[in-house]
Write an enzyme that holds these catalytic residues in place. Structure first.
Site, PDB file in Angstrom:
ATOM      1  N   LYS A 135       0.633  -1.192  -0.027  1.00 20.39           N
ATOM      2  CA  LYS A 135      -0.160  -0.145   0.097  1.00 20.39           C
ATOM      3  C   LYS A 135       0.775   1.298   0.048  1.00 20.39           C
ATOM      4  O   LYS A 135       2.177   1.234   0.539  1.00 20.39           O
ATOM      5  CB  LYS A 135      -0.920  -0.086   1.406  1.00 20.39           C
ATOM      6  CG  LYS A 135      -2.096   1.089   1.190  1.00 20.39           C
ATOM      7  CD  LYS A 135      -3.015   0.944   2.473  1.00 20.39           C
ATOM      8  CE  LYS A 135      -4.054   1.838   2.762  1.00 20.39           C
ATOM      9  NZ  LYS A 135      -4.820   1.530   3.962  1.00 20.39           N
TER      10      LYS A 135
ATOM     11  N   SER B 164      -9.662   1.654   3.299  1.00 21.87           N
ATOM     12  CA  SER B 164      -8.737   2.534   2.174  1.00 21.87           C
ATOM     13  C   SER B 164      -7.953   1.729   1.278  1.00 21.87           C
ATOM     14  O   SER B 164      -7.123   2.217   0.412  1.00 21.87           O
ATOM     15  CB  SER B 164      -8.196   3.406   3.236  1.00 21.87           C
ATOM     16  OG  SER B 164      -7.346   2.682   4.115  1.00 21.87           O
TER      17      SER B 164
ATOM     18  N   SER C 198     -10.035  -1.172   6.996  1.00 18.30           N
ATOM     19  CA  SER C 198      -9.573  -0.806   5.748  1.00 18.30           C
ATOM     20  C   SER C 198      -8.652  -1.924   4.872  1.00 18.30           C
ATOM     21  O   SER C 198      -8.388  -1.802   3.793  1.00 18.30           O
ATOM     22  CB  SER C 198      -8.311   0.254   5.765  1.00 18.30           C
ATOM     23  OG  SER C 198      -9.165   1.424   5.810  1.00 18.30           O
TER      24      SER C 198
END
Lengths: 497, 470
Positions: free
Chosen positions: B75, B150, B174
């Site tokens: 990420k 997210s 997330s």
């Protein structure tokens, strides 16, 4: 006009003596290092970097707390103090807020009273907490103003202990004495070097005036930018005068933060919006609460050993020293250890020496030479080979106590023993400095002195006591300082009767 | 879909080279990512160098790491030295990492190949990846829908077969929510079991790096690699030895009544598919019991206050002084205002404002402190529940993936998509989202296990038996 009583509290920041910073492993740099030589992702606030507490700093903070008579909290909590400034890279400083490391301490001051005596005053310590230092912003290089600001992060993250006193101080002298006592205690436990010029100790002053007898506090002014112990004293003296003048003129003192202007010797208002700061303190989520066990505290207490106040009381009781003399030899941890090494030497070798003789030699000859060697009473080591050994100092003191060395000859022997490490008694023999008390020999010298100074002799006969001095002086000269002064006096008096 | 465990054994058995594996995945990315847009950057060069190094090691007969030659995406909020880490924000658009995050280093040390950085909601704030400052990511199951967030980029990358493993971060769901939306496994490890060093902080007391994978074995393998006690993270702990359950038979599973269908929040298809999974677990011998988590309804407000408060402080460092976007201004305050005004997107600004307000003098007790107290109550709910059951089972999200733009104008509706995942973070538990079938429209549905801190093993066991039962 009413008489005012100043009410003063001090906030002292002291740099803890650690190898590395509070929350990372960067070196705590010397001030002469090039800018930004000791930085890393943690102390420059890079994304994702996390703090890890320096346990050495925690230990030193707790030791300082014990020295200041504080309760060291079993659980204390780091908190974030949020504010924006270029030298504050994370936009928060890690400090402690509602749960500090140390609380409720007290420091005892010996103060000279008006009559020249000594009075004791207790100043309460509100709290002492750990925090990290900010970086350093440079707005000018030398006298050249820059059109931009440079930031040096070497200092950023250096461990500090903030020590906050209660407003128990009532004069510039008391504030100065409190700072000196703090310095002594912090140095004693080896927590900080406390060199104010190097920024290792910084002090902000809170001060207000109130009419004598009033118990309500007046409106308080904070003074910053105090870079020496003298500046603290001068700024307080000035500020007391300024506030008194405002109040006497019927005005009111503004709650304000003022800067000390060293050059003009006055405080100047910062007129800053800083007063409206809301730091939004909250517990630092990256660090667990600090837990200090009872066992750790006990270990620390043992390591610290006897504190100066206890040592001073013991010296008074054990060696019969006056409060003043005991204060002299407990002025630094190293010096007190040296004194005790001398006294144990006295005991061990069965020398008949009152502590006072040892103390006199330390207070005069020893300290003077120590300063010359750029050593100090805090860090000196009784086993240091560059110093006269405690044994030889004790023996020198013993020779004076026994009347074998005169005061002036003692100086010579002391100096020689320091330089050569030789036994003082041996030196006394080699240098021919043994005090002569032989009445016959002294009488011979006295006769010669009188013969050489008929005028002085005549004067003395006519009742001028002062004429004795030069005559004895001649005896001392002839005896190379070895004549017993009392015996020399007596011999002259006898011959001129 | 190829598993990481298979890649490792093929490379170790010299049936394939790491370079070949990498090239295959790079081709897949080329084919698919134009549409999916999971990657913000593919690290072709450094990944090739890593793959070559693995092959050289293999050729020299040296021992290979546990993730030898497995391409892993990270990420965009994790630092990898020499590579950009932007948090999908304008303010860090060109930020180059000066060091490597511990979790990423653990992957590298296990001979994994870091294939690229994936899209996300800016600073991990969001549930759809629509808050990326650069572009939204599309859900591979239905490209008119969001992948969740997210960590939407990582979820989509794994779901589309563009890499077998990816790291995400889970602050309030997330990892688990996008895993559910995209149909992958998604693990939120116990707080403290994976180092946060080098993870750009959103809410420090809640953030935890997690794993996306297409199989339970890969999830387990990746977790065992990234989990470590890290002296650089003071909240990291040494993983305690726990008894590994022998099997699902006899395990006590709690169904919180506050999460159940009829509580208003849940989609009927989600409820149906969740019920089917419960039935499968019963057939495997699990014993179900209804439990109560009475403070659940306070979890969302407590979370948004606690997380935003920490975020308002954590994001203060993006000030235009040392790195990142720096806008010119006449005064220092202007530099701050312009940099942060231009650099942060609307959701990030909203949360900074909310958090700043919650921590302000006069409001602290009513907001931040109350949120902390609520957190304690929520944790206590779980402590009590875990006295009765070994694991808790819930749907991961109340509904499947929604369409782009559907919830953008209504932040609270967006926040509600995390309602089942948030309590886990507030209580510091571990959670695992598993695929639980597809809706009539072909949209993946997820279900999550929640277990006591450091009891990942029990969730893995459940996931394994369910997967093998088919």
């Amino acid at each position: 006009m009413p008489e005012f009583e100043p009410v003063i509290g001090l906030e002292v920041h002291t740099q803890l003596k650690t190898e590395t910073k509070m929350f990372c492993s960067c070196k705590t740099s010397a001030s002469e290092a090039p800018a930004n030589a000791f930085i890393c992702p943690v102390c420059t606030g890079q994304p994702g970097a996390l703090p890890t507490p320096n346990l050495r700093a925690v230990r030193l903070g707790a030791a300082a707390g014990l020295a200041l008579g504080c309760e060291v909290s079993e659980v204390s909590v780091f908190a974030r103090k949020n504010y924006f400034y270029p030298d504050n890279p994370k936009a928060y400083q890690i400090s402690q807020f509602d749960k500090p490391l140390c609380e409720n301490g007290a420091v005892e001051l010996d103060l000279k009273d008006a009559a020249g005596g000594v009075r004791t005053k207790t100043v309460r310590v509100h709290r002492a907490h750990l925090e990290e230092d900010a970086g350093k912003s440079l707005h000018a290089i030398g006298s050249r103003q820059l059109d931009h600001t440079l930031v040096d992060f070497n200092r950023c993250g250096v461990p500090l202990l903030e020590i906050v006193s209660e407003p128990d101080l009532n004069s510039a002298d008391e504030a100065y004495a409190y700072l000196m006592e703090l310095k002594k205690l912090l140095q004693w436990v080896g927590v900080s070097n406390c060199d104010m010029e190097k920024g290792e100790l910084r002090c902000d002053v809170n001060i207000s005036l109130r009419p004598k007898g009033e118990t309500k506090l007046g409106r308080k002014v904070e003074i910053k930018n105090l870079n020496s112990f003298k500046a603290v004293k001068d700024a307080i003296t000035h500020e007391i005068g300024r506030q008194a003048a405002v109040l006497n003129g019927g005005g009111a003192v503004d709650q304000d933060t003022r800067l000390w202007n060293e050059k003009e010797q006055k405080t100047v208002s910062m007129r800053s919006k800083e007063l409206a700061h809301d730091y939004r303190y909250f517990p630092e989520p990256d660090l667990s609460p600090l837990r200090i066990s009872a066992a750790f505290k006990e270990e620390l207490k043992k390591e610290i050993g006897e504190l100066p106040k206890a040592k001073k009381d013991r010296f008074k009781a054990e060696y019969g020293l006056s409060s003043y003399d005991a204060g002299v030899v407990t002025g630094g941890k190293g010096l007190s250890a040296y004194f005790e090494a001398c006294m144990s030497e006295v005991k061990r070798s069965g020398l008949a020496v009152p502590a006072k003789n040892v103390l006199n030699l330390i207070a005069s000859e020893f300290l003077a030479r120590l300063n010359g060697l750029k050593k100090d009473s805090v860090t000196l080591d009784p086993g240091d080979k560059e110093l006269i050994s405690p044994a030889n100092l004790a023996k020198t003191a013993a020779l004076t106590a026994a009347g074998k060395l005169s005061a002036s000859a003692a100086k010579t022997v002391f100096a020689k023993s320091w330089e050569t490490g030789k036994d003082p008694e041996t030196l006394m023999g080699e240098l021919g400095l043994a005090q002569v008390s032989d009445a016959g020999l002294i009488k011979d010298w006295a006769r010669e002195a009188i013969a050489a100074n008929p005028k002085a002799a005549e004067d003395f006969r006519n009742g001028n006591e002062k004429a004795l001095g030069p005559l004895v002086g001649v005896i001392m000269k002839k005896s190379k300082g070895t004549a017993n002064p009392a015996a020399a006096n007596a011999a002259i008096k006898e011959l001129l009767k | 879909m190829e598993k990481a465990t298979e890649i490792v054994s093929q490379i170790k058995g010299k049936k394939i080279t790491a370079v070949e594996v990498l090239n295959r995945y790079l081709r897949t990315i080329k084919e698919k990512d134009g549409e999916i847009r999971a990657f913000l950057e593919v690290f072709s060069e450094s990944a090739a160098a890593q793959a070559r190094a693995v092959d050289e090691k293999a050729a020299a007969g040296l021992p290979l790491g546990r993730l030898a030659g497995v391409p892993v995406a990270i990420k965009d909020n994790m630092l990898y030295k020499g590579h950009k880490a932007s948090c999908a924000s304008k303010i860090l658009e060109n930020y180059i990492s000066p060091y490597t995050a511990t979790a990423v280093q653990n992957l590298i040390d296990a001979d994994a190949v870091i294939i690229g950085r994936t899209n996300m909601d800016e600073f991990a704030m969001g549930s759809s990846t629509e808050n990326s400052a650069f572009r939204p990511t599309r859900n591979p199951a239905d490209t008119s829908r969001v992948p969740g967030g997210s960590s939407g980029g990582s979820a989509a990358a794994v779901a589309a077969g563009m890499c077998p493993l990816a790291l995400g971060s889970d602050t309030g769901g997330s990892v688990r929510q996008p895993a559910a939306f995209c149909g992958t496994y998604g693990l939120k490890p116990t707080y403290g079991s994976v180092s946060r060093y080098g993870l750009v902080a959103f809410a420090s007391s809640l953030d935890q790096i997690g794993v996306f994978a297409n199989s339970i074995e890969d999830t387990e393998l990746a977790f065992s690699v990234i989990s470590s006690h890290d002296p650089k993270d003071a909240t990291s702990v040494k993983y305690p030895e726990n008894k590994i359950p022998g099997g699902v038979k006899g395990l006590r599973i709690g169904l919180p009544k506050e999460y159940a269908a009829g509580s208003g929040a849940m989609d009927a298809e989600v409820a149906r598919l969740f019920g089917e999974t419960v039935q499968k677990l019963k057939e495997l011998g699990a014993v179900f019991a209804e439990i109560s988590l009475p403070h659940t309804r306070y979890a969302l407000p407590a979370y948004y206050i606690a997380a935003s408060s920490e975020a308002s402080s954590n994001l203060g460092r993006f000030d235009g002084i040392r790195y990142g976007l720096s806008a010119q201004g006449g005064t220092l305050a202007d530099v701050y205002k312009k940099t942060r005004g231009q650099g942060f997107g609307p959701e990030v600004k909203r949360r900074i404002m909310l958090g700043t307000y919650s921590l302000s003098a006069g409001y602290y007790d009513a907001y931040y402190l109350k949120a902390q107290k609520t957190r304690t109550l929520i944790k206590r709910d779980f402590d009590e529940a875990f006295g009765e059951v070994d694991v808790i089972f819930t749907p991961t999200t109340p509904s499947p993936a929604f369409r782009f733009g559907e919830k953008v104008s209504d932040p609270v509706a967006m926040y509600l998509s995390d309602i089942f995942t948030i309590p886990c973070n507030l209580a510091g538990l571990c959670g695992l989202s598993i695929p639980a079938g597809k809706s009539g429209k072909g949209l993946p549905i997820g279900a999550q296990f929640l277990a006591k801190p450091f009891n990942e093993a029990v969730m893995f066991k459940l996931g394994e038996e369910l997967a093998h039962a088919g």
